[in-house]
Design a protein around this motif. Sequence first.
Motif, short mmCIF file in Angstrom:
data_model
loop_
_atom_site.label_atom_id
_atom_site.label_comp_id
_atom_site.label_asym_id
_atom_site.label_seq_id
_atom_site.Cartn_x
_atom_site.Cartn_y
_atom_site.Cartn_z
N MET A 1 0.84 -1.20 0.00
CA MET A 1 0.00 0.00 0.00
C MET A 1 0.87 1.25 0.00
O MET A 1 1.82 1.36 0.78
CB MET A 1 -0.90 0.00 1.24
N SER A 2 0.58 2.17 -0.90
CA SER A 2 1.31 3.43 -0.96
C SER A 2 0.68 4.42 0.01
O SER A 2 -0.50 4.75 -0.10
CB SER A 2 1.27 3.97 -2.39
N LEU A 3 1.49 4.90 0.94
CA LEU A 3 0.99 5.81 1.96
C LEU A 3 1.25 7.26 1.57
O LEU A 3 2.27 7.57 0.93
CB LEU A 3 1.66 5.52 3.30
N PRO A 4 0.39 8.19 1.96
CA PRO A 4 0.59 9.60 1.63
C PRO A 4 1.70 10.22 2.48
O PRO A 4 2.00 9.72 3.57
CB PRO A 4 -0.77 10.23 1.96
N GLU A 5 2.27 11.29 1.99
CA GLU A 5 3.24 12.06 2.77
C GLU A 5 2.47 12.94 3.75
O GLU A 5 1.72 13.83 3.33
CB GLU A 5 4.11 12.92 1.84
N THR A 6 2.66 12.71 5.03
CA THR A 6 1.88 13.41 6.05
C THR A 6 2.74 14.12 7.09
O THR A 6 2.21 14.83 7.94
CB THR A 6 0.96 12.43 6.79
N ILE A 7 4.06 13.92 7.04
CA ILE A 7 4.95 14.40 8.10
C ILE A 7 6.09 15.19 7.48
O ILE A 7 6.78 14.69 6.57
CB ILE A 7 5.52 13.22 8.92
N LEU A 8 6.31 16.40 7.97
CA LEU A 8 7.46 17.21 7.58
C LEU A 8 8.44 17.20 8.74
O LEU A 8 8.07 17.53 9.87
CB LEU A 8 7.03 18.64 7.27
N GLN A 9 9.67 16.80 8.46
CA GLN A 9 10.66 16.64 9.52
C GLN A 9 11.88 17.51 9.27
O GLN A 9 12.54 17.37 8.24
CB GLN A 9 11.09 15.17 9.60
N PHE A 10 12.17 18.40 10.22
CA PHE A 10 13.38 19.22 10.15
C PHE A 10 14.49 18.47 10.87
O PHE A 10 14.45 18.31 12.10
CB PHE A 10 13.15 20.58 10.80
N GLY A 11 15.47 18.03 10.12
CA GLY A 11 16.59 17.28 10.69
C GLY A 11 16.68 15.89 10.09
O GLY A 11 15.67 15.17 10.01
N ALA A 12 17.88 15.52 9.67
CA ALA A 12 18.11 14.21 9.06
C ALA A 12 19.13 13.41 9.86
O ALA A 12 19.72 12.46 9.35
CB ALA A 12 18.59 14.38 7.61
N GLY A 13 19.34 13.81 11.11
CA GLY A 13 20.38 13.20 11.92
C GLY A 13 20.04 11.81 12.43
O GLY A 13 18.93 11.30 12.24
N ASN A 14 21.03 11.21 13.09
CA ASN A 14 20.88 9.84 13.56
C ASN A 14 19.73 9.67 14.54
O ASN A 14 19.02 8.66 14.51
CB ASN A 14 22.18 9.37 14.23
#
Length: 376
Positions: A1-14
């Motif tokens: 199932m393809s899920l929608p983009e619902t979350i915006l996240q600032f930061g790509a860290g560990n």
Amino acid sequence: MSLPETILQFGAGNFLRAFADLFIAEANRGDDPPGKIVVVQSTGIERAEAINRAGGRYHVAVRGVQDGEVVDETVVVDSISRALHAGTQWDEVLAFASTLELRWILSNTTEAGFTLDDADAVRGDDAPVSFPAKLLAVLLARYEAGQAGVIVLPCELIENNAARLLELVKQQAARWSVEDAALAWITDECRWLNNLVDRIVPGTPRLHYLLAEDPLLIAAEPFAFWAIEDPRGCGFEHPAITATDDISSYYLRKVRILNGAHSALVCRALPLGIETVREAVEHPEVGPWLEKLLFTEIVPVLEGRCEDPAGFARATLDRFRNPFFEHRLSAIALNHDAKVAVRLQPTLADYRERFGREPELLSDVLSGVAVVAGGS
């Protein structure tokens, strides 16, 4: 199932990738999936490019001892849809912010991210410099598109993190002369959730069978705890999430004991050439020093203010001794001054007030903070 983009996240860290992003991946396999994450990287572009090359898929090696049993398992995380670079793809960030599907905004910009910058005095078309200004620009784009409010979950280790972030956004809004209706929408239609995160994420494991094929592989301890200061929760469920009406005692205990011990080791052990947390607690001088600091200076000021601080301190030392981890002190030393101001300085002040004397070990180690921080 393809899920929608619902979350915006600032930061790509560990940390977020082994914490919230992992939880969301697991929740997406349940009956009420929250959706996919769009990550925004502001410092550099390399991590965003690596995430996109991997199709947003990577692994977390969960390793340690839990309830007396050794845990060593590898979990697939596939909750990230794509990653954007704020400096070159800000239009795409604002475009996603304006979509109907967006429901959550996550962040982990460390303590240093909770500041304003004079370079953001005027609202422009490019990405602002400070995180609060970036967040304001995103929220204004959403408001101007006529969309519903979102849930804001800042995962920075700052007391009352959402309330403080909202205050910074309001200050930035005053600089930009934001209209009252927009400010009311930001304040009242968006849910700003104070929260507390707790999981040790030391970074890339030294040895693992996936090292050669997964450049995004990271390690995390089995322990994970996410306290949300709202009995309604954060909009999705996970076993690590606790929803409550007051997280202050959880915050106090975790920041003063676990994070305080981490930053104290940066002050004490890093100048000695000790490279990891486990080396430090097993060192014949630093290990006993840390135990004495915890049980004679940190725990005493917490008695009666949170649940079983001594027990939490003992558990913290066990977590520090995780045989799988090489948690590098150099990583903990990032933004050291800001961390010390939150994690250790308040304990120093509390000890003086409560006992009427100087805490010997803490006073001594903090006298050298400027020297340590200057090299970070």
